[in-house]
Enzyme design. Structure first.
Site, mmCIF file in Angstrom:
data_model
loop_
_atom_site.group_PDB
_atom_site.id
_atom_site.type_symbol
_atom_site.label_atom_id
_atom_site.label_comp_id
_atom_site.label_asym_id
_atom_site.label_seq_id
_atom_site.Cartn_x
_atom_site.Cartn_y
_atom_site.Cartn_z
ATOM 1 N N GLY A 87 0.727 -1.070 0.214
ATOM 2 C CA GLY A 87 -0.290 0.162 -0.066
ATOM 3 C C GLY A 87 1.264 1.587 -0.148
ATOM 4 O O GLY A 87 1.598 1.294 0.340
ATOM 5 N N GLN A 118 2.952 9.963 1.218
ATOM 6 C CA GLN A 118 4.432 9.599 1.543
ATOM 7 C C GLN A 118 5.021 9.575 -0.096
ATOM 8 O O GLN A 118 6.029 9.891 0.143
ATOM 9 C CB GLN A 118 4.056 7.692 1.272
ATOM 10 N N CYS A 123 5.960 -0.345 6.729
ATOM 11 C CA CYS A 123 5.901 0.678 6.326
ATOM 12 C C CYS A 123 6.938 1.178 5.179
ATOM 13 O O CYS A 123 7.974 1.345 5.383
ATOM 14 C CB CYS A 123 5.657 1.839 7.220
ATOM 15 N N LEU A 124 6.251 0.964 3.513
ATOM 16 C CA LEU A 124 7.635 2.020 2.542
ATOM 17 C C LEU A 124 8.385 3.324 3.326
ATOM 18 O O LEU A 124 9.156 3.410 2.882
ATOM 19 C CB LEU A 124 7.189 1.908 1.448
ATOM 20 N N HIS A 133 -3.848 1.499 6.887
ATOM 21 C CA HIS A 133 -2.659 1.385 7.736
ATOM 22 C C HIS A 133 -1.945 3.119 6.921
ATOM 23 O O HIS A 133 -1.912 4.044 7.119
ATOM 24 C CB HIS A 133 -1.446 0.793 7.802
ATOM 25 N N GLU A 134 -3.292 2.724 5.486
ATOM 26 C CA GLU A 134 -2.935 3.318 4.836
ATOM 27 C C GLU A 134 -4.097 4.884 5.139
ATOM 28 O O GLU A 134 -3.447 6.363 4.317
ATOM 29 C CB GLU A 134 -3.373 3.148 3.235
ATOM 30 N N HIS A 150 -2.166 6.713 6.859
ATOM 31 C CA HIS A 150 -1.181 8.442 6.510
ATOM 32 C C HIS A 150 -2.166 9.869 5.993
ATOM 33 O O HIS A 150 -1.273 10.711 5.639
ATOM 34 C CB HIS A 150 -0.549 7.145 5.052
HETATM 35 ZN ZN ZN Z 1 2.678 3.247 5.565
#
Ligand code: ZN
Length: 158
Positions: A46, A51, A88-89, A130-131, A134
């Site tokens: 995701g 991000q 998480c990226l 999670h997304e 953000h």
């Molecule tokens: Zn993330």
């Protein structure tokens, strides 16, 4: 296709509130394509627009069942609980234990700005929560139980 630079923890943009998308423009459509390309290249499940430094309420997810685009998502129902590892990226090579609902229902707009509802269980529910976090400047480190851990090198990141 172009790959966007993924912001990492400490970057201010990750902590801001993203703004709702009002209309689909070519620019926004390109952003969505770039977000998908960027997520796949980075091996994530995701990615949220903040991000990549864009404060718009857009999320892309693919848990291995095909791409899902959520514009202006709103979680309207949650159920149950799951406790597990989350990555998480924006924190490459790290993960931690986070408890999330096991089932969520999210209302959003698709790429054509048409409203739809999506249900997710387990990993999909985790990814949606999670997304969506953000978009409100929330990172999983705010919710983790215990310490951040290193992902062993022989394991894929989530
Ligand atoms: Zn993330």
């Amino acid at each position: 296709m172009s790959i966007r630079n993924i912001r990492t923890l400490g970057d201010e943009e990750l902590r801001k509130n993203a703004k709702p998308v009002k209309e689909m423009t070519e620019r926004t459509a390109n952003l969505i394509e770039d977000m998908l390309d960027t997520m796949y290249l980075a091996g994530g499940v995701g990615l949220a627009a903040p991000q990549v430094g864009i404060l718009k309420r857009i999320v892309v997810i693919d848990i291995g069942e095909g791409p899902v685009v959520l514009i202006n998502p709103q979680i309207i129902e949650t159920d149950g609980e799951q406790t597990g590892m989350e990555g998480c990226l924006s924190l490459p090579g790290k993960r931690a234990v986070v408890t999330r609902p096991n089932h969520v229902v999210v209302k959003a707009l698709d790429k054509n700005m048409e409203a739809f509802t999506l249900e997710g269980e387990e990993l999909m529910a985790r990814a949606i929560c999670h997304e969506c976090d953000h978009l409100d400047g929330i990172m999983y480190v705010d919710k983790m139980e215990g310490e951040l851990m290193d992902v062993p090198e022989n394991e894929d990141e989530e």
